[in-house]
Design an enzyme around this catalytic site. Structure first.
Site, PDB file in Angstrom:
ATOM      1  N   HIS A   1       1.635  51.132 -18.574  1.00  0.00           N
ATOM      2  CA  HIS A   1       0.586  50.244 -19.126  1.00  0.00           C
ATOM      3  C   HIS A   1       0.726  48.930 -19.221  1.00  0.00           C
ATOM      4  CE1 HIS A   1       3.176  49.903 -22.251  1.00  0.00           C
ATOM      5  NE2 HIS A   1       3.953  51.379 -21.965  1.00  0.00           N
ATOM      6  N   ASP A   2      -0.387  48.135 -18.677  1.00  0.00           N
ATOM      7  CA  ASP A   2      -0.136  47.164 -18.819  1.00  0.00           C
ATOM      8  C   ASP A   2       0.598  46.100 -17.785  1.00  0.00           C
ATOM      9  OD1 ASP A   2      -1.755  46.791 -21.894  1.00  0.00           O
ATOM     10  OD2 ASP A   2       0.050  47.816 -22.343  1.00  0.00           O
TER      11      ASP A   2
ATOM     12  N   GLY B   1       6.561  49.280 -18.721  1.00  0.00           N
ATOM     13  CA  GLY B   1       5.113  49.477 -19.062  1.00  0.00           C
ATOM     14  C   GLY B   1       4.950  47.241 -19.205  1.00  0.00           C
TER      15      GLY B   1
END
Length: 266
Positions: A129-130, A147
């Site tokens: 994520h991200d 992440g």
């Protein structure tokens, strides 16, 4: 029949594929056998989704993107802080994502996991994520990005590397295989190891990218001041600013080091 459904009818979708009614596919998109295109997905012209690939939800693909067999894009972020917010994955034009790679959606922190244009993510690559990737990036087989990792344009990360959360990889950097990247890797350098260490400029990569000799010369001097002198890092940056021609690439090299939150590998 909705506009989205009309677009899907014109695309080349295998009879065994599952395409959500809210998905939007350009007229010439190909979706292979047993592939899944979930809710709120958008697929640009000329893109191809291979057999058994899955776009779970909230995925935006640019034009001429290829997604390999068994790849999974748009899965929930693997973050205990995630509470079901609407988040996204965005993939730029002409990017290739090979077999069994995974790209998770963002969290509330930045909302979107992004991959730029003309990138090549090989088999079993994982983007958590991200993550935010620039353009013309190559990530080789089995490499895992935690992440919030940022990778700048034209960086190359070899196979079986692990990149720690919030680490940054600078543009035109080259990371050798099986490396553990727990700190930032500055632009224009070669790095390898467990933990990662720096081994000079990525001279071959810079030559292939058409860097002028005066730029390479000043980058080499900046590297020596920062990493191969008796000066500490802040002193090296200060000396470079005082003595070198502040070409844009030299300035970026120094600014990247100054902005590091995780520290820079030596």
């Amino acid at each position: 029949m909705s506009d989205a459904a009309g677009i899907m009818t014109a695309a080349r979708i295998h009879p065994t594929a599952l395409v959500d009614p809210t998905a939007e596919l350009a007229h010439d998109v190909e979706v292979g056998p047993w592939a899944i295109v979930g809710p709120q997905c958008t697929i640009g012209a000329g893109s191809r989704i291979a057999a058994r690939a899955t776009l779970e939800r909230n995925v935006r693909l640019g034009e001429r993107v290829t997604v390999g067999v068994g790849a999974i894009l748009g899965g929930d972020p693997q973050d205990l802080k995630y509470r079901g917010e609407e988040t996204w994955v965005e993939i730029g034009d002409d990017t290739s994502i090979r077999e069994y790679a995974t790209v998770n959606r963002g969290t509330a922190h930045s909302v979107t996991t992004t991959v730029g244009k003309h990138c090549f993510l090989m088999s079993y690559v994982h983007l958590a994520h991200d993550c935010h990737l620039g353009d013309h990036i190559i990530i080789s087989n089995g490499t895992q990005l935690a992440g919030h990792v940022t990778v700048e344009d034209r960086a190359i990360i070899s196979g079986l590397c692990a990149v720690h959360q919030f680490a940054r990889v600078g543009r035109h950097a080259f990371i050798g295989g099986c490396s553990r990247v727990s700190q930032d890797v500055p632009p224009f350098v070669r790095a390898v190891g467990n933990p990662v260490r720096l081994f000079g400029l990525n001279s071959v990569g810079l030559q292939r990218s058409g860097f002028d000799e005066p730029v390479v010369r000043e980058l080499k001097r900046a590297y020596r001041y920062c990493f191969r002198s008796d000066l500490n890092l802040s002193q090296g940056v200060e000396k470079a600013r005082a003595e070198l021609e502040m070409l844009p690439d030299v300035e970026h090299f120094l600014e990247f080091i100054e902005a590091s939150q995780r520290g820079v590998g030596f």
